[in-house]
Design a protein around this motif. Sequence first.
Motif, PDB file in Angstrom:
ATOM      1  N   ALA A  63      -9.921  -2.256  -0.546  1.00 21.69           N
ATOM      2  CA  ALA A  63      -8.554  -2.431  -1.051  1.00 21.69           C
ATOM      3  C   ALA A  63      -8.473  -2.094  -2.537  1.00 21.69           C
ATOM      4  N   ALA A  64      -9.476  -2.484  -3.304  1.00 25.01           N
ATOM      5  CA  ALA A  64      -9.478  -2.182  -4.731  1.00 25.01           C
ATOM      6  C   ALA A  64      -9.636  -0.679  -4.981  1.00 25.01           C
ATOM      7  N   VAL A  65     -10.474  -0.036  -4.186  1.00 26.13           N
ATOM      8  CA  VAL A  65     -10.643   1.419  -4.326  1.00 26.13           C
ATOM      9  C   VAL A  65      -9.359   2.148  -3.948  1.00 26.13           C
ATOM     10  N   SER A  66      -8.711   1.701  -2.873  1.00 28.81           N
ATOM     11  CA  SER A  66      -7.443   2.340  -2.497  1.00 28.81           C
ATOM     12  C   SER A  66      -6.369   2.074  -3.535  1.00 28.81           C
ATOM     13  N   GLY A  67      -6.442   0.940  -4.228  1.00 26.77           N
ATOM     14  CA  GLY A  67      -5.506   0.669  -5.312  1.00 26.77           C
ATOM     15  C   GLY A  67      -5.694   1.613  -6.477  1.00 26.77           C
ATOM     16  N   CYS A  68      -6.948   1.884  -6.811  1.00 31.49           N
ATOM     17  CA  CYS A  68      -7.211   2.850  -7.888  1.00 31.49           C
ATOM     18  C   CYS A  68      -6.779   4.252  -7.465  1.00 31.49           C
ATOM     19  N   ALA A  69      -6.987   4.593  -6.190  1.00 28.67           N
ATOM     20  CA  ALA A  69      -6.545   5.902  -5.703  1.00 28.67           C
ATOM     21  C   ALA A  69      -5.027   5.994  -5.677  1.00 28.67           C
ATOM     22  N   ALA A  70      -4.365   4.902  -5.318  1.00 30.53           N
ATOM     23  CA  ALA A  70      -2.896   4.897  -5.303  1.00 30.53           C
ATOM     24  C   ALA A  70      -2.343   5.049  -6.707  1.00 30.53           C
ATOM     25  N   ALA A  71      -3.021   4.461  -7.674  1.00 32.65           N
ATOM     26  CA  ALA A  71      -2.548   4.563  -9.048  1.00 32.65           C
ATOM     27  C   ALA A  71      -2.755   5.957  -9.618  1.00 32.65           C
ATOM     28  N   SER A  72      -3.784   6.656  -9.146  1.00 31.28           N
ATOM     29  CA  SER A  72      -4.050   7.971  -9.708  1.00 31.28           C
ATOM     30  C   SER A  72      -3.273   9.088  -9.030  1.00 31.28           C
ATOM     31  N   CYS A  73      -3.023   8.968  -7.721  1.00 32.32           N
ATOM     32  CA  CYS A  73      -2.324  10.069  -7.046  1.00 32.32           C
ATOM     33  C   CYS A  73      -0.859   9.775  -6.796  1.00 32.32           C
ATOM     34  N   GLY A  74      -0.462   8.529  -6.671  1.00 31.05           N
ATOM     35  CA  GLY A  74       0.940   8.167  -6.536  1.00 31.05           C
ATOM     36  C   GLY A  74       1.564   8.496  -5.190  1.00 31.05           C
ATOM     37  N   ARG A  75       0.789   8.612  -4.150  1.00 25.03           N
ATOM     38  CA  ARG A  75       1.356   8.905  -2.831  1.00 25.03           C
ATOM     39  C   ARG A  75       1.643   7.615  -2.081  1.00 25.03           C
ATOM     40  N   ASN A  76       2.623   7.648  -1.214  1.00 23.66           N
ATOM     41  CA  ASN A  76       3.028   6.456  -0.475  1.00 23.66           C
ATOM     42  C   ASN A  76       1.981   5.998   0.527  1.00 23.66           C
ATOM     43  N   ARG A  77       1.202   6.927   1.059  1.00 21.37           N
ATOM     44  CA  ARG A  77       0.198   6.563   2.056  1.00 21.37           C
ATOM     45  C   ARG A  77      -0.858   5.644   1.437  1.00 21.37           C
ATOM     46  N   TRP A  78      -1.347   5.988   0.262  1.00 20.01           N
ATOM     47  CA  TRP A  78      -2.337   5.150  -0.406  1.00 20.01           C
ATOM     48  C   TRP A  78      -1.723   3.830  -0.833  1.00 20.01           C
ATOM     49  N   TYR A  79      -0.471   3.870  -1.255  1.00 21.09           N
ATOM     50  CA  TYR A  79       0.203   2.649  -1.683  1.00 21.09           C
ATOM     51  C   TYR A  79       0.344   1.676  -0.519  1.00 21.09           C
ATOM     52  N   ALA A  80       0.752   2.164   0.630  1.00 19.19           N
ATOM     53  CA  ALA A  80       0.923   1.298   1.796  1.00 19.19           C
ATOM     54  C   ALA A  80      -0.418   0.727   2.254  1.00 19.19           C
ATOM     55  N   ALA A  81      -1.447   1.549   2.290  1.00 18.74           N
ATOM     56  CA  ALA A  81      -2.774   1.064   2.684  1.00 18.74           C
ATOM     57  C   ALA A  81      -3.278   0.015   1.702  1.00 18.74           C
ATOM     58  N   HIS A  82      -3.034   0.247   0.432  1.00 20.28           N
ATOM     59  CA  HIS A  82      -3.468  -0.700  -0.579  1.00 20.28           C
ATOM     60  C   HIS A  82      -2.744  -2.042  -0.434  1.00 20.28           C
ATOM     61  N   MET A  83      -1.448  -1.999  -0.222  1.00 25.91           N
ATOM     62  CA  MET A  83      -0.677  -3.235  -0.120  1.00 25.91           C
ATOM     63  C   MET A  83      -1.098  -4.054   1.106  1.00 25.91           C
ATOM     64  N   VAL A  84      -1.263  -3.396   2.233  1.00 29.74           N
ATOM     65  CA  VAL A  84      -1.654  -4.111   3.460  1.00 29.74           C
ATOM     66  C   VAL A  84      -3.047  -4.716   3.305  1.00 29.74           C
ATOM     67  N   ALA A  85      -3.984  -3.930   2.829  1.00 32.86           N
ATOM     68  CA  ALA A  85      -5.358  -4.427   2.680  1.00 32.86           C
ATOM     69  C   ALA A  85      -5.435  -5.542   1.641  1.00 32.86           C
ATOM     70  N   THR A  86      -4.679  -5.440   0.572  1.00 36.49           N
ATOM     71  CA  THR A  86      -4.725  -6.463  -0.472  1.00 36.49           C
ATOM     72  C   THR A  86      -4.103  -7.773   0.001  1.00 36.49           C
ATOM     73  N   VAL A  87      -3.016  -7.695   0.716  1.00 39.51           N
ATOM     74  CA  VAL A  87      -2.399  -8.923   1.240  1.00 39.51           C
ATOM     75  C   VAL A  87      -3.340  -9.615   2.218  1.00 39.51           C
ATOM     76  N   LEU A  88      -3.933  -8.853   3.122  1.00 43.34           N
ATOM     77  CA  LEU A  88      -4.849  -9.451   4.099  1.00 43.34           C
ATOM     78  C   LEU A  88      -6.080 -10.056   3.431  1.00 43.34           C
ATOM     79  N   THR A  89      -6.660  -9.347   2.486  1.00 45.11           N
ATOM     80  CA  THR A  89      -7.843  -9.899   1.823  1.00 45.11           C
ATOM     81  C   THR A  89      -7.489 -11.109   0.973  1.00 45.11           C
ATOM     82  N   ALA A  90      -6.308 -11.112   0.363  1.00 43.09           N
ATOM     83  CA  ALA A  90      -5.915 -12.289  -0.419  1.00 43.09           C
ATOM     84  C   ALA A  90      -5.786 -13.516   0.471  1.00 43.09           C
ATOM     85  N   ILE A  91      -5.183 -13.349   1.622  1.00 42.69           N
ATOM     86  CA  ILE A  91      -5.024 -14.481   2.540  1.00 42.69           C
ATOM     87  C   ILE A  91      -6.386 -14.992   3.006  1.00 42.69           C
ATOM     88  N   PHE A  92      -7.255 -14.076   3.411  1.00 40.91           N
ATOM     89  CA  PHE A  92      -8.561 -14.503   3.918  1.00 40.91           C
ATOM     90  C   PHE A  92      -9.467 -15.027   2.807  1.00 40.91           C
TER      91      PHE A  92
END
Length: 183
Positions: A63-92
């Motif tokens: 999730a952290a790697v996808s967050g860095c990738a989302a910040a560097s490329c700015g595409r919605n696909r990376w942003y959505a993957a980052h948000m889903v993975a970060t929410v799930l990992t935060a809960i767990f």
Amino acid sequence: MGFISSSSPVEESHYHTHKIFLFSNYILLGAASSCIFLTLSLRLIPSVCGFLLILLHATTIAAAVSGCAAASCGRNRWYAAHMVATVLTAIFQGSVSVLIFTNTSKFLGSLKSYVREEDAAVILKLGGGLCIVIFCLDWVVLVCAFFLKYYAYVDGGDGIAMKRTGKVQSEENPKDWPWPFQV
């Protein structure tokens, strides 16, 4: 995956939010990898619960790697993957930290650790403390990601152009309106 390069699309006004976002993701990478090493120091490879704990920390790293990738490329696909993975990992991560601190001896029993119980409890509580740090940082990252996406939306970064002026631009002639509305 560095901080902000000269070719980055981040505007000057959003520079600090972007910097906090990346810095928090880098701290998440370090904390999650430290949790993996603490888990491995308990010799948890044969345990299913230990494998799931390592998998949780690996998902946090992804999730952290996808967050860095989302910040560097700015595409919605990376942003959505980052948000889903970060929410799930935060809960767990939050759930695991509560489990570690409330039922340390039962949690150690299910992990089938080969380390002495006193030492294993200290190692497990260190991992639980890092889980709390990861939980808090996940929410900081989510808030920063939301604001960065909002800034991109307002600034027209995703193909959506929004004007920041308060003026209503109308090319209609008021004399073309029906007679009760003509002024």
